[in-house]
Design a protein around this motif. Structure first.
Motif, PDB file in Angstrom:
ATOM      1  N   HIS A  89       1.106  -0.120  10.373  1.00 24.94           N
ATOM      2  CA  HIS A  89      -0.228  -0.154   9.775  1.00 24.94           C
ATOM      3  C   HIS A  89      -1.227   0.606  10.649  1.00 24.94           C
ATOM      4  O   HIS A  89      -1.981   1.465  10.164  1.00 24.94           O
ATOM      5  CB  HIS A  89      -0.708  -1.592   9.595  1.00 24.94           C
TER       6      HIS A  89
ATOM      7  N   TRP B 105      -4.242   0.055  -0.349  1.00 26.95           N
ATOM      8  CA  TRP B 105      -3.155  -0.683  -0.999  1.00 26.95           C
ATOM      9  C   TRP B 105      -3.145  -0.350  -2.491  1.00 26.95           C
ATOM     10  O   TRP B 105      -4.176  -0.491  -3.163  1.00 26.95           O
ATOM     11  CB  TRP B 105      -3.342  -2.188  -0.823  1.00 26.95           C
TER      12      TRP B 105
ATOM     13  N   GLY C 295      -8.719  -6.694  11.468  1.00 28.76           N
ATOM     14  CA  GLY C 295      -9.240  -7.094  10.170  1.00 28.76           C
ATOM     15  C   GLY C 295      -8.290  -6.747   9.039  1.00 28.76           C
ATOM     16  O   GLY C 295      -8.121  -7.531   8.094  1.00 28.76           O
ATOM     17  N   LEU C 296      -7.647  -5.595   9.145  1.00 30.42           N
ATOM     18  CA  LEU C 296      -6.646  -5.190   8.143  1.00 30.42           C
ATOM     19  C   LEU C 296      -5.529  -6.225   8.063  1.00 30.42           C
ATOM     20  O   LEU C 296      -5.125  -6.653   6.972  1.00 30.42           O
ATOM     21  CB  LEU C 296      -6.112  -3.809   8.525  1.00 30.42           C
ATOM     22  N   LEU C 297      -5.016  -6.615   9.229  1.00 31.11           N
ATOM     23  CA  LEU C 297      -3.903  -7.562   9.259  1.00 31.11           C
ATOM     24  C   LEU C 297      -4.336  -8.965   8.848  1.00 31.11           C
ATOM     25  O   LEU C 297      -3.570  -9.710   8.221  1.00 31.11           O
ATOM     26  CB  LEU C 297      -3.305  -7.601  10.658  1.00 31.11           C
TER      27      LEU C 297
ATOM     28  N   PHE D 213      -7.031  -9.872   6.806  1.00 26.49           N
ATOM     29  CA  PHE D 213      -7.519 -10.026   5.435  1.00 26.49           C
ATOM     30  C   PHE D 213      -6.601  -9.413   4.386  1.00 26.49           C
ATOM     31  O   PHE D 213      -6.679  -9.788   3.209  1.00 26.49           O
ATOM     32  CB  PHE D 213      -8.919  -9.432   5.313  1.00 26.49           C
ATOM     33  N   GLY D 214      -5.735  -8.451   4.781  1.00 22.86           N
ATOM     34  CA  GLY D 214      -4.797  -7.867   3.828  1.00 22.86           C
ATOM     35  C   GLY D 214      -5.489  -7.134   2.690  1.00 22.86           C
ATOM     36  O   GLY D 214      -6.641  -6.687   2.833  1.00 22.86           O
TER      37      GLY D 214
ATOM     38  N   SER E  60      -7.656  -6.914   0.312  1.00 20.31           N
ATOM     39  CA  SER E  60      -8.841  -7.582  -0.214  1.00 20.31           C
ATOM     40  C   SER E  60     -10.037  -6.703   0.108  1.00 20.31           C
ATOM     41  O   SER E  60      -9.927  -5.688   0.808  1.00 20.31           O
ATOM     42  CB  SER E  60      -9.012  -8.956   0.424  1.00 20.31           C
TER      43      SER E  60
ATOM     44  N   GLY F 135     -10.538  -6.590   3.764  1.00 25.86           N
ATOM     45  CA  GLY F 135      -9.420  -5.858   4.347  1.00 25.86           C
ATOM     46  C   GLY F 135      -9.591  -4.361   4.213  1.00 25.86           C
ATOM     47  O   GLY F 135      -9.289  -3.596   5.133  1.00 25.86           O
ATOM     48  N   ARG F 136     -10.099  -3.924   3.069  1.00 24.66           N
ATOM     49  CA  ARG F 136     -10.306  -2.489   2.847  1.00 24.66           C
ATOM     50  C   ARG F 136     -11.469  -1.960   3.684  1.00 24.66           C
ATOM     51  O   ARG F 136     -11.426  -0.825   4.171  1.00 24.66           O
ATOM     52  CB  ARG F 136     -10.521  -2.224   1.359  1.00 24.66           C
TER      53      ARG F 136
ATOM     54  N   ALA G 140     -12.135  -3.087   6.576  1.00 21.87           N
ATOM     55  CA  ALA G 140     -11.527  -3.001   7.902  1.00 21.87           C
ATOM     56  C   ALA G 140     -10.701  -1.729   8.048  1.00 21.87           C
ATOM     57  O   ALA G 140     -10.682  -1.121   9.123  1.00 21.87           O
ATOM     58  CB  ALA G 140     -10.653  -4.235   8.154  1.00 21.87           C
ATOM     59  N   VAL G 141     -10.018  -1.302   6.980  1.00 20.63           N
ATOM     60  CA  VAL G 141      -9.240  -0.065   7.034  1.00 20.63           C
ATOM     61  C   VAL G 141     -10.161   1.118   7.320  1.00 20.63           C
ATOM     62  O   VAL G 141      -9.845   2.006   8.135  1.00 20.63           O
ATOM     63  CB  VAL G 141      -8.465   0.153   5.728  1.00 20.63           C
TER      64      VAL G 141
END
Length: 385
Positions: free
Chosen positions: A57, A208, A261-263, A265-266, A268, A271-272, A274-275
């Motif tokens: 990731h 995602w 944050g990516l890991l 929140f996944g 969501s 999460g995005r 954070a990406v």
């Protein structure tokens, strides 16, 4: 714009190093994907390994953002030295030719390995299938005559980059015409690009799933376009590069915070976001750290930097072949990943050095000039991918 070029700038060893590090990260990503949780890959180990998931990731977000930013930086430099038409012709030779060659030469074997593993990555998405059981000689005509079997595998990057270069050409040309901006922005300004990338991914639903088939991937295409433009802005704003060097370690921390944050929140909205923060942290830290701690120029570094495009094109097939050979051995994941990276890199570098470089026709297929390599002092960083 006239063909009269401004004085040539010296080649930047720091960006040579960044290019080599990013290429190495791509090789590592592909080896990690064999053992990561994401099922959408050509070859998969029977069980996933959480460190591979975490690292894949982080490297996938950071390396891709960095590569697109570096390409944007180089595009502005190239447009300072040549007309837009010649620039596009050069980019077509460097990107479209190896893409087409990969589809026809490497693609059949990669797809054969993929189907042999009972996996099928195609335009419509990913599915598990019955493992293919036929000789490669019987499969090859099917691959060449059935559009559904064509794969660009890792070469999607070249297709995306070529498309973005064409679509963003007016903005790139405008940045190239501007006098370089020397003003150093405030410390607060370095946070804004990460928020912008995060906002785009949140509203578009990007990252995602990471299935880069272009048709269903417009959200990620937009994300990569923003990364590409970030690099282009850096090329026209040396003062911003100076700020990145000053804040390099802060940006590295931003990258890690975004990864966390990516890991956490996944897939969501947070999460995005954070990406996006992770991607900008990688771009800023990458440019900042190599500029803050630049390597000494050397022939070896120049050779490796010039080899990144051919190695990128060539590495995936031998890497997959090594991964398939290692899976039945049941090696510890860390050892299997290390051997897979080493095998793919060794074969790709050997092919580049002993097969591609001596042959003008193969040089063209790999996106390199057909003539002998330019002397080091005449090679310009801004003319690279």
């Amino acid at each position: 714009m006239s063909d009269a070029a401004p004085p040539e700038v010296p080649r930047r060893a720091d960006l040579d190093l960044l290019r080599v590090l990013l290429c190495g990260a791509v090789l590592l990503i592909h080896a990690l994907m064999v053992h990561a949780e994401d099922p959408r890959y050509h070859v998969k180990a029977p069980e996933s390994w959480w460190p591979a998931t975490l690292l894949s990731h982080g490297l996938r977000v950071g390396a891709l953002a960095g590569f697109f930013a570096l390409a944007g930086w180089g595009s502005v430099g190239a447009l300072r030295r040549r007309r837009a038409g010649r620039f596009l012709g050069n980019r077509a030779a460097r990107l479209f030719v190896p893409l087409a060659a990969g589809l026809l030469i490497l693609g059949p074997v990669i797809k054969y390995i993929e189907l042999g593993q009972g996996r099928d990555l195609r335009l419509a998405g990913f599915r598990l299938v019955e493992p293919l059981a036929m000789p490669f000689g019987d499969f090859l005509p099917r691959y060449l005559t059935r559009l559904s079997l064509l794969t660009w595998s890792h070469l999607w990057f070249l297709a995306y980059l070529l498309l973005l270069t064409v679509l963003l050409l007016p903005m790139l040309a405008a940045l190239a015409r501007r006098a370089p901006l020397q003003r150093v922005p405030s410390r607060a300004a370095i946070w804004l690009p990460g928020l912008g990338l995060g906002f785009w991914l949140a509203v578009s639903g990007g990252y995602w799933p990471a299935l880069h088939n272009l048709v269903q991937d417009w959200a990620n295409l937009g994300h990569f376009a923003l990364c590409f433009l970030a690099g282009a802005v850096l090329a026209s704003w040396p003062g911003l590069e100076a700020r990145l060097r000053a804040e390099a370690w802060t940006l590295a921390g931003l990258f890690l915070a975004g990864l966390a944050g990516l890991l956490l929140f996944g897939p969501s909205l947070p999460g995005r976001i954070a990406v996006g923060i992770c991607a900008w942290g990688a771009i800023g830290a990458g440019f900042g750290l190599v500029g803050r701690y630049p390597p000494r120029p050397s022939a070896a570094l120049r050779w490796l930097a010039d080899a990144t495009l051919p190695v990128f094109v060539l590495h995936h097939l031998p890497l997959l072949a090594v991964a398939v050979a290692l899976l039945p051995l049941g090696l510890p994941p860390a050892l299997a990943i290390a051997l897979t990276v080493a095998g793919g890199a060794t074969v790709a570098l050997a092919l580049h050095g002993f097969l591609v470089l001596p042959q003008p026709a193969l040089r063209r297929l790999m996106g390199l000039p057909s003539g002998p390599p330019a002397l080091p002092d005449a090679a310009l960083q801004t003319s690279r991918l």
